[in-house]
Design a protein around this motif. Structure first.
Motif, PDB file in Angstrom:
ATOM      1  N   UNK A   1       0.236  -8.289   8.417  1.00 13.95           N
ATOM      2  CA  UNK A   1       0.706  -8.667   7.088  1.00 13.95           C
ATOM      3  C   UNK A   1      -0.096  -7.969   6.001  1.00 13.95           C
ATOM      4  N   UNK A   2      -1.407  -7.965   6.141  1.00 15.66           N
ATOM      5  CA  UNK A   2      -2.221  -7.324   5.106  1.00 15.66           C
ATOM      6  C   UNK A   2      -1.932  -5.827   5.045  1.00 15.66           C
ATOM      7  N   UNK A   3      -1.782  -5.192   6.194  1.00 14.80           N
ATOM      8  CA  UNK A   3      -1.464  -3.761   6.206  1.00 14.80           C
ATOM      9  C   UNK A   3      -0.131  -3.494   5.523  1.00 14.80           C
ATOM     10  N   UNK A   4       0.875  -4.333   5.799  1.00 15.37           N
ATOM     11  CA  UNK A   4       2.191  -4.130   5.192  1.00 15.37           C
ATOM     12  C   UNK A   4       2.147  -4.327   3.681  1.00 15.37           C
ATOM     13  N   UNK A   5       1.486  -5.395   3.239  1.00 15.79           N
ATOM     14  CA  UNK A   5       1.415  -5.664   1.804  1.00 15.79           C
ATOM     15  C   UNK A   5       0.593  -4.609   1.070  1.00 15.79           C
ATOM     16  N   UNK A   6      -0.518  -4.215   1.664  1.00 14.13           N
ATOM     17  CA  UNK A   6      -1.349  -3.186   1.038  1.00 14.13           C
ATOM     18  C   UNK A   6      -0.567  -1.872   0.921  1.00 14.13           C
ATOM     19  N   UNK A   7       0.176  -1.533   1.962  1.00 11.85           N
ATOM     20  CA  UNK A   7       0.949  -0.291   1.945  1.00 11.85           C
ATOM     21  C   UNK A   7       2.034  -0.329   0.878  1.00 11.85           C
ATOM     22  N   UNK A   8       2.708  -1.455   0.736  1.00 14.70           N
ATOM     23  CA  UNK A   8       3.723  -1.576  -0.309  1.00 14.70           C
ATOM     24  C   UNK A   8       3.102  -1.416  -1.699  1.00 14.70           C
TER      25      UNK A   8
ATOM     26  N   UNK B   1       2.196   9.932  10.352  1.00 18.75           N
ATOM     27  CA  UNK B   1       2.491   8.848   9.404  1.00 18.75           C
ATOM     28  C   UNK B   1       1.996   9.136   7.992  1.00 18.75           C
ATOM     29  N   UNK B   2       1.277  10.221   7.763  1.00 24.07           N
ATOM     30  CA  UNK B   2       0.847  10.557   6.414  1.00 24.07           C
ATOM     31  C   UNK B   2      -0.244   9.652   5.893  1.00 24.07           C
ATOM     32  N   UNK B   3      -0.596   9.857   4.639  1.00 22.57           N
ATOM     33  CA  UNK B   3      -1.723   9.138   4.047  1.00 22.57           C
ATOM     34  C   UNK B   3      -1.469   7.649   3.968  1.00 22.57           C
ATOM     35  N   UNK B   4      -0.214   7.237   3.737  1.00 20.30           N
ATOM     36  CA  UNK B   4       0.059   5.800   3.631  1.00 20.30           C
ATOM     37  C   UNK B   4      -0.031   5.114   4.985  1.00 20.30           C
ATOM     38  N   UNK B   5       0.381   5.779   6.031  1.00 22.86           N
ATOM     39  CA  UNK B   5       0.212   5.207   7.366  1.00 22.86           C
ATOM     40  C   UNK B   5      -1.242   5.097   7.766  1.00 22.86           C
ATOM     41  N   UNK B   6      -2.041   6.095   7.388  1.00 22.46           N
ATOM     42  CA  UNK B   6      -3.482   6.039   7.661  1.00 22.46           C
ATOM     43  C   UNK B   6      -4.115   4.878   6.899  1.00 22.46           C
ATOM     44  N   UNK B   7      -3.719   4.702   5.648  1.00 19.45           N
ATOM     45  CA  UNK B   7      -4.236   3.580   4.863  1.00 19.45           C
ATOM     46  C   UNK B   7      -3.822   2.241   5.433  1.00 19.45           C
TER      47      UNK B   7
ATOM     48  N   UNK C   1       9.610  -0.117   7.019  1.00 22.34           N
ATOM     49  CA  UNK C   1       8.793  -0.623   8.126  1.00 22.34           C
ATOM     50  C   UNK C   1       7.892  -1.754   7.652  1.00 22.34           C
ATOM     51  N   UNK C   2       7.291  -1.603   6.465  1.00 21.95           N
ATOM     52  CA  UNK C   2       6.434  -2.659   5.940  1.00 21.95           C
ATOM     53  C   UNK C   2       7.238  -3.928   5.670  1.00 21.95           C
ATOM     54  N   UNK C   3       8.417  -3.775   5.089  1.00 22.20           N
ATOM     55  CA  UNK C   3       9.254  -4.946   4.805  1.00 22.20           C
ATOM     56  C   UNK C   3       9.717  -5.618   6.097  1.00 22.20           C
ATOM     57  N   UNK C   4      10.039  -4.831   7.106  1.00 18.78           N
ATOM     58  CA  UNK C   4      10.474  -5.412   8.379  1.00 18.78           C
ATOM     59  C   UNK C   4       9.351  -6.209   9.030  1.00 18.78           C
TER      60      UNK C   4
END
Length: 546
Positions: A134-141, A173-179, A534-537
């Motif tokens: 959850x934190x990874x998804x929210x942070x990425x968004x 996955x690029x910079x956002x996937x790494x983050x 992917x983050x929303x899913x």
């Protein structure tokens, strides 16, 4: 207690900014991965752990939002504080107004993260796996929103701190996937440390039942596991980067080598636009050095490329003496090499563009117009003309070029120009890869970061370029006014670099590449929507299961 959390979060946010490029020469500790000018992934992870702990310990959703916003404010101010230099030193803005502008920009962008923190608070007692996801998804968004909405300003995304330690993920996955992975590691570690019970099912919510004996519902987790979760990264992370960097898969093929000469004029920014100082010097120095670079290629008997930085000549082409053009283009025509130069183009009727012009010995012209313009520096957002009027920066109203412009074909390579901070937007560079037959084989960045003085912005920008090279597996050459003038290979490794704030020419040989990385393939087709969806899913799945 509130004051203690506020102080801790301000410090943690500042530490996360330092992790992007360690700015201290005297405090470098190689054994712990602290190298001057280099990213420090361990610090980024520790800083984000503090934030996650502050959120899960927050007494309310509102307090969680406040704590996250405070952390983000310190982090963002610490990441791009050097904007103050451009507005105050070179823009003539008063100190309080320049400092206030940086603060307000950071405060506005921090709202994205504050919203993410408020939402994450709902899962404060969930299982470690759920918290990590959850934190990874929210942070990425939040990161994607900051990098795209209102033209976007993604400088300082946490993925850049992991350009070495998580390099193996960049082409996928690029910079956002790494983050996202960095965020998940922080949240999962904190959850493992603070939860006393281990739920039997990964999706099961952890519930503590108070009793006189301090027992909890479920079985007790071994205290050794949380300690290992904390100390293993501390012990191993400084050595992880070099090990992973050697395991980045090769997903592209060689198209041969190209010799490049990169010119760094180091024209003082406060003199650059002066008609009796900076402009005559630039005209003379860049003409002479271009001719000498072409001579070196002719002597070697192999075609090469000479690259001049952004606004190397701070005049419109029609404002330059025709005799200068005759000598400049005549030398190219008599050579066997090509030249790219950053220069403003246009007129008051059609508008102006921040452009790269190129010529081969046949003098067949090439032009690239900057697509992603800098707000306030290159165009005026609605209702902000008063802000531009306060600054003394010339040529602040450009029009953008189209997305995905054709590359410059030379010596068996397709050269893809980008200008200054355009290399922050990997998804936009990937737009040029929609047609594999004309995809760039070499990326060429021209920049003038002299607006920000001798600051950590130079180091940060180098690592941004390195990550773009990794995402697309293309070499990146950068010609700048003051630094970082550098050659980077397709694996993100620095081949050669000129010292900052010096005048010189850097010779480097790069190997062009063909083929598409997974990141280039999906970003060229769908922009950043796969990351967002992917983050929303994942959020939807966790919302249902929790």
């Amino acid at each position: 207690m509130r004051g203690a959390w506020s102080a801790a979060l301000l410090l943690a946010g500042w530490v996360q900014a330092l992790a992007l490029a360690w700015p201290f020469q005297t405090l470098a500790l190689a054994g712990w991965g602290l190298h001057a000018g280099e990213p420090t992934p361990l610090l980024q992870w520790l800083a984000l752990c503090v934030l996650v702990l502050a959120i899960v310990r927050a007494p309310s959703r509102r307090r969680a939002a406040w704590r996250t916003g405070l952390f983000a404010l310190a982090w963002l101010c610490g990441s791009f504080w050097w904007l103050f230099v451009s507005m105050n030193t070179y823009g003539g803005m008063a100190v309080p107004l320049a400092a206030g502008a940086v603060f307000l920009l950071a405060a506005f962008l921090a709202l994205y993260y504050a919203a993410a923190g408020a939402l994450f608070w709902r899962w404060r007692a969930a299982a470690p796996l759920v918290q990590a996801v959850v934190f990874a998804a929210l942070w990425t968004l939040a990161e994607v929103a900051r990098g795209t909405l209102l033209t976007g300003f993604p400088w300082g995304a946490i993925g850049y701190a992991h350009v070495d330690s998580l390099a193996v993920l960049a082409p996928w996955v690029g910079v956002y996937g790494m983050g996202a992975l960095a965020a998940a590691l922080a949240a999962g570690t904190v959850a493992a440390l603070v939860q006393r019970s281990a739920p039997a099912v990964p999706w099961e919510r952890t519930v503590t039942v108070p009793s006189g004996r301090g027992l909890s519902h479920g079985h007790m987790a071994s205290p050794l596991l949380p300690l290992l979760a904390l100390w293993l990264p501390l012990l191993l992370w400084p050595h992880l980067g070099s090990w992973l960097a050697q395991r980045v898969p090769t997903l592209t093929a060689s198209t041969g080598t190209l010799q490049v000469q990169l010119l760094q004029g180091n024209v003082a920014q406060d003199k650059k636009f002066e008609p009796k100082v900076g402009i005559p010097f630039a005209l003379q120095w860049y003409k002479e050095q271009t001719a000498l670079a072409l001579d070196r290629f002719d002597a070697a008997g192999k075609p090469g490329l000479v690259v001049l930085p952004e606004t190397a000549i701070p005049l419109l082409p029609q404002e330059i003496d025709p005799l200068w053009w005759e000598a400049f283009l005549g030398r190219i025509e008599r050579s066997q090499s090509a030249v790219l130069i950053g220069i403003p183009v246009g007129n008051w009727r059609e508008g102006y563009t921040n452009s790269v012009l190129g010529w081969t010995p046949s003098l067949q012209p090439y032009r690239y117009d900057k697509y992603h313009l800098v707000p306030f520096g290159e165009f005026v957002p609605p209702f902000f003309q008063w802000f531009i009027d306060m600054m003394q920066i010339p040529l602040g109203a450009y029009r953008p070029g189209p997305l995905g412009q054709a590359p410059f074909a030379w010596a068996g390579q397709h050269l893809g120009p980008n200008i200054c901070y355009e290399d922050l937007f990997g998804e936009e560079l990937a737009a040029a890869f929609r047609g594999p037959w004309q995809a760039p084989t070499v990326l060429v960045n021209v920049s003038n970061i002299g607006w920000f003085g001798n600051t950590v912005a130079i180091d940060q920008h180098r690592h941004i370029a390195r990550l773009r090279a990794l995402e697309l597996q293309r070499p990146m050459v950068r010609a700048t006014n003051t630094g970082s003038t550098v050659g980077i290979d397709h694996m993100g490794r620095v081949l050669a670099e000129l010292p900052r704030l010096t005048r010189g020419v850097l010779g480097v040989t790069v190997e062009g590449r063909s083929g598409l990385t997974p990141f280039a393939r999906w970003a060229a087709r769908w922009d950043l929507w796969p990351v967002v969806l992917a983050a929303l899913a994942l959020l939807a799945l966790c919302w249902r299961r929790t």
